[in-house]
Design an enzyme around this catalytic site. Structure first.
Site, PDB file in Angstrom:
ATOM      1  N   GLU A 284       0.827  -1.215   0.000  1.00 17.35           N
ATOM      2  CA  GLU A 284       0.000   0.000   0.000  1.00 17.35           C
ATOM      3  C   GLU A 284       0.859   1.263   0.000  1.00 17.35           C
ATOM      4  O   GLU A 284       0.772   2.085   0.911  1.00 17.35           O
ATOM      5  CB  GLU A 284      -0.890   0.024   1.258  1.00 17.35           C
ATOM      6  CG  GLU A 284      -1.771  -1.191   1.459  1.00 17.35           C
ATOM      7  CD  GLU A 284      -2.432  -1.218   2.843  1.00 17.35           C
ATOM      8  OE1 GLU A 284      -2.107  -0.364   3.707  1.00 17.35           O
ATOM      9  OE2 GLU A 284      -3.275  -2.101   3.061  1.00 17.35           O
ATOM     10  N   PRO A 285       1.699   1.462  -0.992  1.00 17.44           N
ATOM     11  CA  PRO A 285       2.556   2.652  -0.964  1.00 17.44           C
ATOM     12  C   PRO A 285       1.783   3.919  -1.348  1.00 17.44           C
ATOM     13  O   PRO A 285       0.939   3.890  -2.247  1.00 17.44           O
ATOM     14  CB  PRO A 285       3.614   2.342  -2.034  1.00 17.44           C
ATOM     15  CG  PRO A 285       2.919   1.435  -2.993  1.00 17.44           C
ATOM     16  CD  PRO A 285       1.911   0.646  -2.200  1.00 17.44           C
ATOM     17  N   GLY A 286       2.068   4.991  -0.651  1.00 18.25           N
ATOM     18  CA  GLY A 286       1.479   6.281  -1.005  1.00 18.25           C
ATOM     19  C   GLY A 286       2.586   7.247  -1.380  1.00 18.25           C
ATOM     20  O   GLY A 286       2.850   7.537  -2.549  1.00 18.25           O
ATOM     21  N   ARG A 287       3.315   7.680  -0.345  1.00 13.36           N
ATOM     22  CA  ARG A 287       4.351   8.700  -0.502  1.00 13.36           C
ATOM     23  C   ARG A 287       5.360   8.358  -1.597  1.00 13.36           C
ATOM     24  O   ARG A 287       5.735   9.214  -2.397  1.00 13.36           O
ATOM     25  CB  ARG A 287       5.094   8.829   0.840  1.00 13.36           C
ATOM     26  CG  ARG A 287       6.031   9.989   0.920  1.00 13.36           C
ATOM     27  CD  ARG A 287       6.860   9.925   2.205  1.00 13.36           C
ATOM     28  NE  ARG A 287       6.121   9.584   3.383  1.00 13.36           N
ATOM     29  CZ  ARG A 287       5.652  10.469   4.273  1.00 13.36           C
ATOM     30  NH1 ARG A 287       5.869  11.749   4.093  1.00 13.36           N
ATOM     31  NH2 ARG A 287       4.983  10.068   5.342  1.00 13.36           N
ATOM     32  N   ARG A 323       2.852  19.941   6.315  1.00 14.20           N
ATOM     33  CA  ARG A 323       3.853  19.043   6.893  1.00 14.20           C
ATOM     34  C   ARG A 323       4.881  19.763   7.778  1.00 14.20           C
ATOM     35  O   ARG A 323       5.169  19.300   8.876  1.00 14.20           O
ATOM     36  CB  ARG A 323       4.545  18.212   5.807  1.00 14.20           C
ATOM     37  CG  ARG A 323       3.571  17.384   4.950  1.00 14.20           C
ATOM     38  CD  ARG A 323       4.260  16.349   4.079  1.00 14.20           C
ATOM     39  NE  ARG A 323       4.817  15.291   4.888  1.00 14.20           N
ATOM     40  CZ  ARG A 323       6.073  15.177   5.211  1.00 14.20           C
ATOM     41  NH1 ARG A 323       6.952  16.032   4.712  1.00 14.20           N
ATOM     42  NH2 ARG A 323       6.493  14.226   5.997  1.00 14.20           N
ATOM     43  N   TYR A 327       4.471  18.507  11.556  1.00 15.01           N
ATOM     44  CA  TYR A 327       5.462  17.506  12.012  1.00 15.01           C
ATOM     45  C   TYR A 327       6.861  18.101  12.184  1.00 15.01           C
ATOM     46  O   TYR A 327       7.787  17.368  12.496  1.00 15.01           O
ATOM     47  CB  TYR A 327       5.608  16.370  10.996  1.00 15.01           C
ATOM     48  CG  TYR A 327       4.325  15.776  10.484  1.00 15.01           C
ATOM     49  CD1 TYR A 327       3.485  15.060  11.328  1.00 15.01           C
ATOM     50  CD2 TYR A 327       3.962  15.917   9.153  1.00 15.01           C
ATOM     51  CE1 TYR A 327       2.308  14.501  10.846  1.00 15.01           C
ATOM     52  CE2 TYR A 327       2.789  15.356   8.667  1.00 15.01           C
ATOM     53  CZ  TYR A 327       1.973  14.658   9.527  1.00 15.01           C
ATOM     54  OH  TYR A 327       0.830  14.103   9.044  1.00 15.01           O
ATOM     55  N   CYS A 355      -1.862  33.942  10.182  1.00 15.45           N
ATOM     56  CA  CYS A 355      -1.629  34.574  11.483  1.00 15.45           C
ATOM     57  C   CYS A 355      -1.329  33.541  12.560  1.00 15.45           C
ATOM     58  O   CYS A 355      -2.134  33.333  13.482  1.00 15.45           O
ATOM     59  CB  CYS A 355      -2.856  35.383  11.869  1.00 15.45           C
ATOM     60  SG  CYS A 355      -3.288  36.514  10.560  1.00 15.45           S
ATOM     61  N   GLU A 356      -0.237  32.842  12.420  1.00 14.60           N
ATOM     62  CA  GLU A 356       0.210  31.869  13.424  1.00 14.60           C
ATOM     63  C   GLU A 356       1.723  31.804  13.333  1.00 14.60           C
ATOM     64  O   GLU A 356       2.277  31.739  12.231  1.00 14.60           O
ATOM     65  CB  GLU A 356      -0.309  30.453  13.113  1.00 14.60           C
ATOM     66  CG  GLU A 356      -1.781  30.343  13.059  1.00 14.60           C
ATOM     67  CD  GLU A 356      -2.330  29.183  13.877  1.00 14.60           C
ATOM     68  OE1 GLU A 356      -1.582  28.606  14.687  1.00 14.60           O
ATOM     69  OE2 GLU A 356      -3.510  28.907  13.700  1.00 14.60           O
ATOM     70  N   TYR A 383       0.870  14.015   0.617  1.00 17.10           N
ATOM     71  CA  TYR A 383       0.458  14.680   1.848  1.00 17.10           C
ATOM     72  C   TYR A 383       0.672  16.194   1.764  1.00 17.10           C
ATOM     73  O   TYR A 383       0.982  16.853   2.752  1.00 17.10           O
ATOM     74  CB  TYR A 383       1.176  14.069   3.066  1.00 17.10           C
ATOM     75  CG  TYR A 383       1.015  12.564   3.125  1.00 17.10           C
ATOM     76  CD1 TYR A 383      -0.224  11.994   3.398  1.00 17.10           C
ATOM     77  CD2 TYR A 383       2.087  11.715   2.852  1.00 17.10           C
ATOM     78  CE1 TYR A 383      -0.384  10.611   3.414  1.00 17.10           C
ATOM     79  CE2 TYR A 383       1.927  10.331   2.869  1.00 17.10           C
ATOM     80  CZ  TYR A 383       0.689   9.788   3.149  1.00 17.10           C
ATOM     81  OH  TYR A 383       0.535   8.425   3.160  1.00 17.10           O
TER      82      TYR A 383
HETATM   83  N1  LLP Z   1      -1.582   2.081   4.406  1.00 14.69           N
HETATM   84  C1  LLP Z   1      -2.097   2.549   5.550  1.00 14.69           C
HETATM   85  C2  LLP Z   1      -3.026   1.728   6.311  1.00 14.69           C
HETATM   86  C3  LLP Z   1      -1.728   3.829   5.985  1.00 14.69           C
HETATM   87  O1  LLP Z   1      -2.228   4.289   7.132  1.00 14.69           O
HETATM   88  C4  LLP Z   1      -0.832   4.610   5.227  1.00 14.69           C
HETATM   89  C5  LLP Z   1      -0.430   5.948   5.656  1.00 14.69           C
HETATM   90  C6  LLP Z   1      -0.333   4.074   4.022  1.00 14.69           C
HETATM   91  C7  LLP Z   1      -0.720   2.801   3.650  1.00 14.69           C
HETATM   92  C8  LLP Z   1       0.597   4.811   3.122  1.00 14.69           C
HETATM   93  O2  LLP Z   1       1.809   5.110   3.736  1.00 14.69           O
HETATM   94  P1  LLP Z   1       2.999   5.744   2.862  1.00 14.69           P
HETATM   95  O3  LLP Z   1       3.427   4.703   1.860  1.00 14.69           O
HETATM   96  O4  LLP Z   1       2.456   6.972   2.190  1.00 14.69           O
HETATM   97  O5  LLP Z   1       4.040   6.078   3.859  1.00 14.69           O
HETATM   98  N2  LLP Z   1       0.606  12.850   6.697  1.00 14.69           N
HETATM   99  C9  LLP Z   1       1.819  12.140   7.041  1.00 14.69           C
HETATM  100  C10 LLP Z   1       1.773  10.697   6.632  1.00 14.69           C
HETATM  101  C11 LLP Z   1       0.610   9.935   7.220  1.00 14.69           C
HETATM  102  C12 LLP Z   1       0.567   8.503   6.766  1.00 14.69           C
HETATM  103  C13 LLP Z   1      -0.654   7.832   7.222  1.00 14.69           C
HETATM  104  N3  LLP Z   1      -0.819   6.484   6.759  1.00 14.69           N
HETATM  105  C14 LLP Z   1       2.991  12.875   6.417  1.00 14.69           C
HETATM  106  O6  LLP Z   1       2.785  13.878   5.749  1.00 14.69           O
HETATM  107  O7  LLP Z   1       4.143  12.491   6.615  1.00 14.69           O
END
Ligand code: LLP
Length: 430
Positions: A284-287, A323, A327, A355-356, A383
């Site tokens: 499940e890659p996102g980033r 971000r 973070y 304004c922060e 993100y």
């Molecule tokens: N699968 C599940 C169940 C997840 O909760 C997440 C991310 C992913 C896959 C994808 O993860 P990735 O491959 O993108 O690392 N907003 C934060 C990141 C929050 C990630 C939440 N879950 C940031 O900007 O760093």
């Protein structure tokens, strides 16, 4: 200071301006205004292909984590490449469908699925519900029973592995709210196995995000395999292993593993096991897929030099890119095109108009800047826009997909009036 290395498909033109594929950032900013997100189609495709190549002939499915960037233009691109999707709300499922994605290739994660979301997902023919608690398992069984259907499920187990990443994005420790503790999963699987309205199809885990070391992935895979054996001994045969997302990218000076290293860390464990070898691996890659492909363009509004701190006030803010504020993430900010103002070397706080005091994009950046200069925050494809808000009544940025020499506006800048279009004046009182 040495220039920050640009991600693949970003380059410099001879005048020092930034190029995204064959398009000048300056032209994008002139045509669409700022702040604006730009994405390289080639970079997204290359990232996807690096993963599919790493798996080669090995059975797998790449379920893109929609939360990283949910623009339907991006989802469409990934659907056409053959991706499945990982979603965390019914809204994300609706987006996947609007983008032409197949619900049968969607996994639904998340600790708080409402009854309505579960019903909607089952009606749409969801591929798998990744169940995160006993209470949710019972709810799904009830709803699927009422609908006279069989819900395809997988338990998200929490393997208690330290992902060694930022505490807010670490999810696989027993202190975290996610999943079912791995040593408590067996009785839940046995219960589910006996339910006519449930079909156990897999096991799932996701230990965190922005991991820059692959060993926690191997450790998690080992624990998942151990449970898979215990299940098999009880006659519960899985059809896939979902090992989550989390592969890190380079924001400044990280050295993240390559796609092949990540895949190797997983397959070396799973394929060493005769039971594992039989099972398709889902991830499940996102980033990793969209982060390096995206950047946010912003223009310097004012320079405010001071004896203690010098501020460059830009037209993007924490509402556009949360971000750094949320973070404390360090994201590279590089020049993208010279403006008309007189230029000054300095160590700048790159801040927005909100304004922060927490509204910053970067601290202590050594740069030569002038008013009207164009800057780019790199690695903002994941993100970035998906976490943007309208705080301070700021319309969200435009999003542009660059494809060779073409610019496709995949989301227009929000018209101001749309920000209060759903609001109403109360009746006139006395
Ligand atoms: N699968 C599940 C169940 C997840 O909760 C997440 C991310 C992913 C896959 C994808 O993860 P990735 O491959 O993108 O690392 N907003 C934060 C990141 C929050 C990630 C939440 N879950 C940031 O900007 O760093």
């Amino acid at each position: 200071m040495p220039e920050t290395a640009l991600p693949a498909h970003f380059s410099r033109d001879p005048d020092g301006g930034l190029m995204i594929e064959q398009v000048e950032a300056r032209l994008v900013a002139e045509r669409f205004g700022t702040p604006t997100y730009v994405y390289s189609r080639a970079a997204i495709e290359a990232a996807f292909t690096s993963l599919t190549d790493a798996f080669g002939e090995r059975a797998h499915r790449i379920c893109y984590a929609v939360k990283a960037n949910s623009n339907i233009g991006i989802l469409h691109l990934l659907a056409r490449l053959g991706a499945g999707f990982d979603i965390v709300s019914f809204g994300e499922l609706a987006r996947v469908q609007a983008a032409g994605g197949d619900p049968a290739k969607v996994v639904f994660s998340g600790v708080g699925k409402s009854a309505e979301e579960i019903r909607g997902a089952l009606a749409a023919g969801i591929g798998c519900l990744n169940v995160e608690s006993e209470a949710e398992l019972h709810r799904i069984a009830d709803i699927a029973g009422e609908m006279d259907t069989k819900a395809p499920i997988s338990l998200r187990v929490n393997p208690d592995v330290d992902a060694r990443t930022h505490p807010y994005i670490s999810t696989g420790l027993k202190d975290n709210k996610f999943g079912v503790a791995i040593d408590e999963a067996l009785p839940l699987y046995e219960w589910a196995h006996a339910q006519p309205a449930l079909e156990i199809i897999g096991i799932d885990c996701h230990i965190g995000s922005q991991l820059t070391d692959v060993s926690p992935f191997s450790a998690a895979a080992e624990r998942v395999m151990a449970l898979t054996h215990q299940l098999a001994e009880r006659g519960i045969r899985l059809k896939h292993l979902d090992l989550g997302g989390g592969l890190g990218i380079r924001y400044t000076d990280e050295s993240p593993p390559a796609a092949a290293d990540w895949v190797e860390a997983i397959t070396s464990v799973v394929d060493a096991d005769p039971l594992g070898r039989e099972l398709p691996i889902w991830i499940e890659p996102g980033r990793f897929l969209v982060g390096p492909a995206g950047a946010m363009l912003t223009r310097v509004e004012y320079l405010k030099p001071g004896s203690h701190k010098s501020f460059a006030i830009v037209d993007a803010a924490m509402n556009d890119l949360m971000r750094p504020a949320l973070y404390g993430s360090d994201m590279a900010i590089v020049p993208a095109g010279r403006g008309t103002g007189e230029r000054h070397p300095g160590t700048w706080e790159i801040v927005g108009p909100i304004c922060e005091t927490g509204d910053f994009l970067g601290h202590e950046r050594e740069m030569t800047l002038g008013e009207d200069d164009l800057l780019t925050v790199l690695g903002a494809g994941a993100y970035g826009f998906s976490m943007a808000s309208n705080y301070n009544t700021r319309p969200r940025a435009a999003e542009i997909l660059i494809d060779g020499t073409n610019c496709h506006e995949i989301r227009q800048r929000e018209p101001l009036e749309s920000l209060w279009a759903l609001e109403k004046l109360p009746p006139a009182g006395d």
